[in-house]
Structure formats: C-alpha cells, structure tokens
Design a protein around this motif. Structure first.
Motif, short mmCIF file in Angstrom:
data_model
loop_
_atom_site.label_atom_id
_atom_site.label_comp_id
_atom_site.label_asym_id
_atom_site.label_seq_id
_atom_site.Cartn_x
_atom_site.Cartn_y
_atom_site.Cartn_z
N VAL A 317 10.48 13.85 -21.17
CA VAL A 317 11.64 13.09 -20.17
C VAL A 317 12.27 14.33 -19.78
O VAL A 317 13.05 14.49 -20.18
CB VAL A 317 11.71 12.65 -21.09
CG1 VAL A 317 13.12 11.46 -20.14
CG2 VAL A 317 11.79 10.87 -21.68
N ALA A 318 12.36 14.36 -18.06
CA ALA A 318 12.29 15.69 -17.25
C ALA A 318 13.91 15.59 -17.19
O ALA A 318 14.44 14.63 -17.22
CB ALA A 318 11.53 16.15 -16.30
N LYS A 319 14.30 17.11 -17.03
CA LYS A 319 16.41 16.39 -16.98
C LYS A 319 16.26 15.88 -15.31
O LYS A 319 15.78 15.70 -14.18
CB LYS A 319 16.21 17.92 -16.46
CG LYS A 319 18.11 18.76 -16.16
CD LYS A 319 17.97 19.81 -15.56
CE LYS A 319 19.50 19.90 -15.49
NZ LYS A 319 20.88 20.48 -17.16
N ALA A 336 11.10 14.78 -12.89
CA ALA A 336 12.70 14.50 -12.73
C ALA A 336 13.40 13.98 -11.89
O ALA A 336 13.31 13.32 -10.72
CB ALA A 336 12.93 16.46 -12.09
N GLY A 337 14.96 13.95 -12.48
CA GLY A 337 15.36 12.66 -11.71
C GLY A 337 14.54 11.32 -10.74
O GLY A 337 15.34 10.59 -10.31
N SER A 353 8.82 13.17 -9.66
CA SER A 353 10.03 13.58 -9.33
C SER A 353 10.12 12.37 -8.46
O SER A 353 9.67 12.25 -7.73
CB SER A 353 10.21 14.71 -8.89
OG SER A 353 9.83 15.56 -10.21
N ASN A 354 11.58 11.51 -8.47
CA ASN A 354 12.35 11.31 -7.84
C ASN A 354 11.54 9.97 -7.44
O ASN A 354 11.14 8.97 -6.20
CB ASN A 354 12.53 11.62 -6.96
CG ASN A 354 13.59 13.07 -7.27
OD1 ASN A 354 14.47 13.23 -7.73
ND2 ASN A 354 13.40 14.28 -5.98
N VAL A 355 11.03 9.59 -9.00
CA VAL A 355 9.87 7.75 -8.91
C VAL A 355 10.95 7.23 -9.48
O VAL A 355 12.00 7.20 -10.65
CB VAL A 355 8.60 8.17 -9.48
CG1 VAL A 355 8.81 6.38 -9.46
CG2 VAL A 355 8.17 8.39 -8.95
N ALA A 356 10.81 6.00 -9.07
CA ALA A 356 11.54 4.28 -9.08
C ALA A 356 10.54 3.72 -9.20
O ALA A 356 10.54 2.85 -8.47
CB ALA A 356 13.23 4.22 -8.19
N ASP A 387 5.16 12.03 -6.16
CA ASP A 387 6.83 12.15 -5.76
C ASP A 387 7.46 10.91 -5.07
O ASP A 387 6.64 10.39 -4.42
CB ASP A 387 7.15 13.22 -5.47
CG ASP A 387 6.22 14.39 -7.08
OD1 ASP A 387 6.46 13.96 -8.11
OD2 ASP A 387 6.53 15.88 -6.13
N ASN A 388 8.41 10.86 -5.24
CA ASN A 388 9.39 9.46 -4.41
C ASN A 388 8.90 8.71 -3.44
O ASN A 388 8.83 8.56 -2.68
CB ASN A 388 9.11 10.93 -2.66
CG ASN A 388 9.64 12.33 -3.32
OD1 ASN A 388 10.42 12.41 -4.17
ND2 ASN A 388 9.10 13.89 -2.54
N VAL A 389 8.26 7.67 -4.97
CA VAL A 389 7.92 6.50 -4.34
C VAL A 389 8.98 5.84 -5.14
O VAL A 389 9.02 5.95 -6.35
CB VAL A 389 5.67 6.12 -4.83
CG1 VAL A 389 5.54 7.35 -3.62
CG2 VAL A 389 5.86 6.18 -6.18
N LYS A 390 8.59 4.16 -5.23
CA LYS A 390 9.05 3.16 -5.60
C LYS A 390 8.60 2.33 -5.91
O LYS A 390 7.54 1.67 -5.11
CB LYS A 390 10.51 2.55 -4.85
CG LYS A 390 11.77 3.49 -4.72
CD LYS A 390 12.54 2.77 -3.99
CE LYS A 390 13.79 3.92 -3.93
NZ LYS A 390 14.84 3.58 -2.72
N VAL A 391 9.13 1.83 -7.49
CA VAL A 391 8.35 0.70 -7.83
C VAL A 391 8.40 -0.78 -7.93
O VAL A 391 9.17 -0.84 -9.05
CB VAL A 391 7.32 0.64 -9.17
CG1 VAL A 391 6.12 0.08 -9.52
CG2 VAL A 391 6.13 2.01 -8.29
#
Length: 424
Positions: A317-319, A336-337, A353-356, A387-391
């Motif tokens: 589990v990244a920072k 991360a994120g 990274s930065n996935v929601a 990276d950078n996608v939303k589900v």
C-alpha cells in the motif's frame, strides 16, 4: 483391509460462479480468505481437529491452485501413510469418462476409494463454508439416535429459507419432511450441506440412484432415503456458519473477522485453523502509515492508510493511498495517492497511482445483476488498472486495462471491463 470408523468426503469442485471474477481462474474453495487462509482450510482444519484423519477432496473446476495448496496435507497433519488427504479429480474409466455431474454423482464415482477404508460412517462436507464444528460430537449424536443419516441444520431467517434445503422435524429431531429450496418454506431449519451417513445406507442409495442425471444429495439421495423409511435426524448447530457463495456474503464474512469482538474468532488456541504458510518476511509498517481495525498479512508493506480492511500477504500500500472497508488479496499493489473504498481486489492486481475505486452512486450491474449487486468494486486476479482513473460502485474489472478503456477517465457505476483472457 484398512479399517476407519469415519472418513470425510469434501466436495471442492464447484466453480462458484456467484463470486464473479474472483473465481474466473480458481475454484471457490481456493479463494483467499481472512488475509492468510483459503476457504478450504476451514473444513480441512475441522476434520483434523475432530480426529478425522482420512479425507478425500473431490476437485473439478480449475483445480491447479487447490491441488498445489493441499499438496500432501502437511499443514493439517494429513500426510499419513494410512489415510491422510487424497485429491480425487474425475478420471477416465473403461466405459468412457464422466465429469462429476452433481454432489452425489461425485461421491458415487469414488465408491472404490471409500471401500478401501471399509468405514462405518462417511462424513460429506462442502469446501466453501466458513465455520468451526466438532464432527466427533455430531458422530456421537448420530450413534445415540441409531440414525442412518444425520443432517447438520441451523435456524435461518424465514425470509432466506427458500435458498436452502429445509427440514421439518418431530419432537425427537427426526426428520419427517425434507424440501429442497421450497418457494414457501414451512420451517426455518436449513440443511448446512453437512451429512453423516452410515456406510451401508450411503452405498445402497448411491448405487440405486446412479442413473439419475445430475444426482444430488438434496434433490435425490435424501428424498430417496426418506421414502425408503431410513432414520434421518437433524443435528442442530448454533455456532457461526457462513456460506461464502456470493460476493456480498464473502465480503461480510471477511469484515466480521475484524469486529472488536469477532463473531468468528481466528485466534482460539484450542481450535486452530491451519493453512499452507509460505516463507515470507514479516510485515512492514512505515512511520507515516495509519492502520485502524484491520488484518494485515505477513510480508505486506504499508506506507498509506488502511481502515477496517483485510489485507493479504505480500500486499504493498503505497504512500498517500487510503483503503477503507475492502479486501485486498495477496501480492497486490495499491499505487500512491489511490483511494480504495469497499472493494474486493483479487491476487496479484496492480492499481496505479491516483486511482479512485468505489466513487459515485450505486447503479445496477449491466454485466450480471444476480452476481454484482452488493455495492462492491470487484477486480479479478492479475488485473491492471492504470493511473488517474475512477471506478464506480457495483463494477467488475478483469485483465490489463489501459486509460482508453475508461471513457473520460471513468468506469461508471454498474459498468464493467472484461479484457481478453478474462471471463467468457
């Protein structure tokens, strides 16, 4: 001739299609559970804790991981010269090969294996239930009633009773009627799919009903024995028991492990749950990590936040990542994120990274509304989310996905992505 008082036959060949993408490449009994175990560990541990040292495991669907996990039965002390654990896949016979077509048909095809041990009693178990039960106590009950068949049964809410085989008993717990998944149940005492048969009764019924297509215990063998006037008793069980056959019940059973006082306790000294343990390093929790009410598997590295979740072995589990109300299986990586909210993530998944995950409002599944109806994000094993996608909620993702698979960077609630090599 070898003689065993009671042997167990463990039905572990089911596909578990109601677990959706989690069982795409693995049989349901081999699915990870509780951060450390696989589902089949529970009935196997019950066997050895109950003094049952001869177990036949009947496999069929995607058996590789299950076979590898069981091996020769060392973790459960089932590596015996006489008895122990034996994996029993379907095999080709001189009169043509035959897959297992029903629960009783699978047992019938292994009559020869059972006869090797000349048992007095045969215990029939399912490989996909989470519970602790002393089968020796059930056997004593069977003997005390001079029973031909004893069926473990437990009370269920009456509104759920139509999902089960329902038994109706007299004042002595003798079963007077048995209904398989009745539309209008007249009792809430449900069969748990755990049976003790006196060997002669089982053998005679299996041979008699062997031509029945898809021969099943609930639909064919029990009604046949009942019609023949056999003594059939209900053994009422009031402990914790969960059929983890749906995504909802699987998620719930994992979440119940992390209650302050868990209804199902993995930490009891006198009734241990055994499993095949890999040689892996201890977990690492960084100075900035936050962990609240969670199970964290060995070898995991936690740099972000984990709340109310079950984390398997070797997970990273990244920072800046935040996980809530989720199950992350072994060897997966959360970038991360990233935010993971109410998700079930299978083994060896990489979340960028930065996935929601788990955003927006609930919507019914476009893929399979019977399977995906529990508000969960379900990600199949070996999948990649960029990276950078939303589900959204109530979604399914399988395979190595790329940014272009997500219109405007979003997989909407109720939607799915099934890539090549995913489910058919």
């Amino acid at each position: 001739m070898i003689k065993k008082e009671m042997i167990a036959m463990l039905l572990a060949g089911g596909q578990g299609s109601r677990l959706g993408v989690l069982t795409q490449k693995v049989a349901k009994p081999a699915v990870s559970f509780g951060g450390k175990y696989r589902i089949i560990d529970f009935p196997l541990s019950n066997c050895i804790n109950s003094g049952v040292d001869t177990v036949g495991v009947l496999t069929q669907y995607q058996p590789l991981r299950l076979n590898t996990h069981i091996g020769i039965g060392i973790p459960w002390d089932l590596d015996r010269n006489v008895g122990g654990v034996t994996v029993l896949p379907p095999y080709e016979k001189s009169k043509g090969s035959d897959w297992y077509t029903g629960t009783a048909n699978a047992i019938y095809q292994n009559l020869e294996f059972m006869e090797t041990y000349n048992p007095d009693y045969v215990l029939i178990l399912s490989g996909d239930h989470i519970y602790k039960m002393d089968y020796e106590v059930m056997l004593e009950y069977h003997k005390a009633n001079n029973a031909d068949i004893t069926i473990a049964a437990m009370p269920v809410p009456i509104e759920e009773a139509s999902r089960f085989g329902i038994v109706i008993t007299d004042e002595n717990n003798r079963i007077t009627e048995f209904e398989e998944k009745p539309a209008n149940p007249r009792s809430n005492l449900a069969s748990m799919g755990i049976y003790i048969f006196s060997w002669k009764v089982l053998k005679e019924a299996l041979i008699k009903m062997s031509e029945e297509p898809g021969c099943d215990f609930g639909k064919h063998i029990i009604p046949y024995c009942h019609a023949a006037g056999q003594r059939i008793f209900a053994y009422e069980y009031n402990g914790y028991w969960k059929d983890v056959g749906t995504l909802g019940s699987y998620w719930e059973a994992n979440m119940e492990l992390i209650d302050i006082i868990p209804e199902f306790n993995l930490y009891e000294e006198y009734w241990k749950i055994y499993t095949k343990s890999d040689i892996i390093p201890p977990q690492y929790v960084s100075e900035d990590a936050v962990i609240e009410r969670s199970i964290i598997g060995e070898g995991s590295e936690i740099f972000g936040e984990v709340h109310n979740s079950v984390i398997g072995a070797g997970v990273t589990v990244a920072k800046g990542a935040v996980i809530r109300d989720s199950i992350i299986m072994r060897e997966s990586v959360i970038g991360a994120g990233s935010i993971v909210d109410k998700a079930v993530i299978a083994e060896n998944v990489k979340i960028g990274s930065n996935v929601a995950l788990g955003v927006g409002e609930y919507a019914p599944s476009k893929y399979d509304p019977k399977v995906y109806q529990f508000d969960l994000v379900t990600v199949g094993e070996n999948s990649i989310i960029p990276d950078n996608v939303k589900v959204g909620k109530n979604t399914a993702v399988v395979g190595e996905t790329i940014v272009e698979d997500y219109p405007d960077g979003l997989l909407a609630s109720g939607d799915y992505i099934i890539k090549a090599g995913g489910m058919r």
